[in-house]
Scaffold this active site. Structure first.
Site, mmCIF file in Angstrom:
data_model
loop_
_atom_site.group_PDB
_atom_site.id
_atom_site.type_symbol
_atom_site.label_atom_id
_atom_site.label_comp_id
_atom_site.label_asym_id
_atom_site.label_seq_id
_atom_site.Cartn_x
_atom_site.Cartn_y
_atom_site.Cartn_z
ATOM 1 N N THR A 1 2.474 2.598 -6.520
ATOM 2 C CA THR A 1 2.681 3.485 -5.007
ATOM 3 C C THR A 1 2.428 5.050 -5.423
ATOM 4 O O THR A 1 1.503 5.585 -6.334
ATOM 5 C CB THR A 1 4.338 2.841 -5.186
ATOM 6 O OG1 THR A 1 4.455 3.763 -3.740
ATOM 7 C CG2 THR A 1 5.093 4.357 -5.867
ATOM 8 N N ILE B 1 1.045 -1.544 0.088
ATOM 9 C CA ILE B 1 -0.010 0.014 0.150
ATOM 10 C C ILE B 1 0.620 1.304 0.178
ATOM 11 O O ILE B 1 2.157 1.299 0.967
ATOM 12 C CB ILE B 1 -0.890 0.442 0.809
ATOM 13 C CG1 ILE B 1 -1.660 -1.258 1.556
ATOM 14 C CG2 ILE B 1 -1.791 1.203 1.253
ATOM 15 C CD1 ILE B 1 -2.690 -1.363 0.212
ATOM 16 N N CYS B 2 0.834 2.004 -1.015
ATOM 17 C CA CYS B 2 1.232 3.360 -0.819
ATOM 18 C C CYS B 2 2.747 2.854 -1.269
ATOM 19 O O CYS B 2 3.079 2.055 -1.885
ATOM 20 C CB CYS B 2 1.001 3.982 0.647
ATOM 21 S SG CYS B 2 2.038 6.069 0.174
ATOM 22 N N THR B 3 4.296 3.429 -0.659
ATOM 23 C CA THR B 3 5.160 3.493 -0.570
ATOM 24 C C THR B 3 5.717 1.874 0.172
ATOM 25 O O THR B 3 6.777 2.073 0.077
ATOM 26 C CB THR B 3 6.235 4.367 -0.429
ATOM 27 O OG1 THR B 3 5.437 4.355 1.487
ATOM 28 C CG2 THR B 3 6.173 5.719 -0.584
ATOM 29 N N GLY C 1 -2.317 2.615 -4.914
ATOM 30 C CA GLY C 1 -2.013 4.061 -4.426
ATOM 31 C C GLY C 1 -1.797 4.457 -3.221
ATOM 32 O O GLY C 1 -1.299 3.743 -2.399
#
Length: 350
Positions: free
Chosen positions: A123, A103-105, A153
């Site tokens: 990401t 999730i995300c970074t 993202g």
């Protein structure tokens, strides 16, 4: 999915973005019978990047078998990118889990563990270009699915990713029930959730504020990618050295390079300069298309007799993964007058 209770493992770490973690947690915890584990090195409280304190429920060493491993993002991922304990945990557990998610970074952490090579991944938009350093193809989508890998993202996309995972595991109806139960029907007051929607002025302003963080992340990614390259090179060297110790001929340095290059030519070329009785290690085994997908080929340098009695110097034959026999090839009786005319008749240098 089997009838056993699903087991989900979410990585917790200092300076995590809590919504990266708690958004998916809220979705996954609503699956009937689900066991959701918050995993960290110790059971001590962990502080998020905005100050929220969260308690782990299991250590990495004591984590049970998992159907899903999910890695959230946040400022703390910079330290994780070179954290050998965390990366080893992810790489090892990825072999036995059904799904992986970033999730995300958090996707970058999966990359640092060597789990994104050749994969499509997403990401946070401000870190998307860093994915390529780990061999991934960056994708500008809110949810990116590549086989059993689910990435997304930034921050709020974790809810969408988790719903997609529930749908994959239990079906669309189950995912819809969870979505309705949390009333996930976002209608943000502003169209500013992406650079395209926010516009150039807002995006430039935010990037200026994020610049120190992005520069620190760029340095961490570069260091992590180099460490990953070194680990892979070390593993390849270990395989080669272990094979050479068991083989009747040692393939090292320029001589090994020459043999591998010769094998990359057409089968009829270069045979006279390749010594006999050498089996190359798995890193020199080509993935070749077969009737049921990629088919491993073993390259055997040495005599290979056809059904009609013809003996050649190079044999391609499919073998099961991991089955790479060693030692000198068996001798072949040649007709009088024909000895010394084949590559496999040449002596092998010690």
């Amino acid at each position: 999915m089997t009838e056993k209770a699903p087991s989900f493992g979410l990585l917790l770490f200092p300076d995590v973005t809590q919504l990266d973690l708690t958004g998916p947690y809220e979705v996954l915890a609503r699956v009937p019978g689900a066991q959701v584990h918050l995993l960290w090195k110790t059971l001590d409280p962990v502080r998020s990047d905005t100050g929220l304190t969260i308690l782990p429920t299991a250590t990495l060493a004591e984590a049970p078998p998992l159907d899903l491993i999910l890695v959230p993002g946040g400022g703390g991922i910079n330290a994780l990118l070179t954290d050998e304990e965390v990366l080893a945990f992810l790489a090892e557990r990825a072999l036995g889990t059904r799904y992986l998610s970033g999730i995300c970074t958090g996707s970058l952490v999966l990359g640092a563990a060597g789990l994104l090579e050749g994969k499509r991944a997403g990401t946070h938009w401000a870190s998307r270009d860093f994915l390529a350093a780990f061999g991934a193809t960056p994708v500008a989508e809110r949810v990116v699915v590549d086989g059993t890998l689910f990435t997304g993202g930034g921050v709020t996309a974790g809810i969408d990713v988790a719903l997609r995972i529930v749908g994959a595991l239990f079906g669309e109806q189950a995912a819809k029930l969870v979505q309705l139960s949390i009333e996930y029907d976002p209608k943000p007051p502003f169209d500013a959730g992406s650079p395209e929607g926010a516009g150039e002025a807002v995006t430039t302003d935010l990037l200026a504020r994020m610049r120190p963080m992005i520069e620190a992340r760029a340095a961490a990614v570069a260091k992590s990618a180099e460490a990953l390259r070194r680990r892979r090179a070390a593993r390849r060297r270990t395989v080669i050295e272990a094979h050479d110790e068991r083989s009747s001929a040692r393939l090292t340095g320029p001589r090994r390079t020459h043999i591998v290059r010769e094998l990359q030519k057409e089968p009829r070329e270069g045979l006279s300069s390749i010594p006999t009785g050498i089996r190359l290690n798995p890193s020199d085994i080509a993935e070749r298309p077969g009737p049921r997908g990629p088919l491993r080929q073993q390259l055997i340098i040495g005599p290979a007799r056809s059904p009609t009695g013809f003996a050649g110097g190079l044999l391609h034959r499919p073998v099961p993964p991991g089955d790479f026999p060693i030692g000198p090839a068996p001798p072949v009786d040649r007709p009088e007058g024909m000895k010394g005319r084949y590559a496999d008749d040449q002596p092998v240098d010690p």
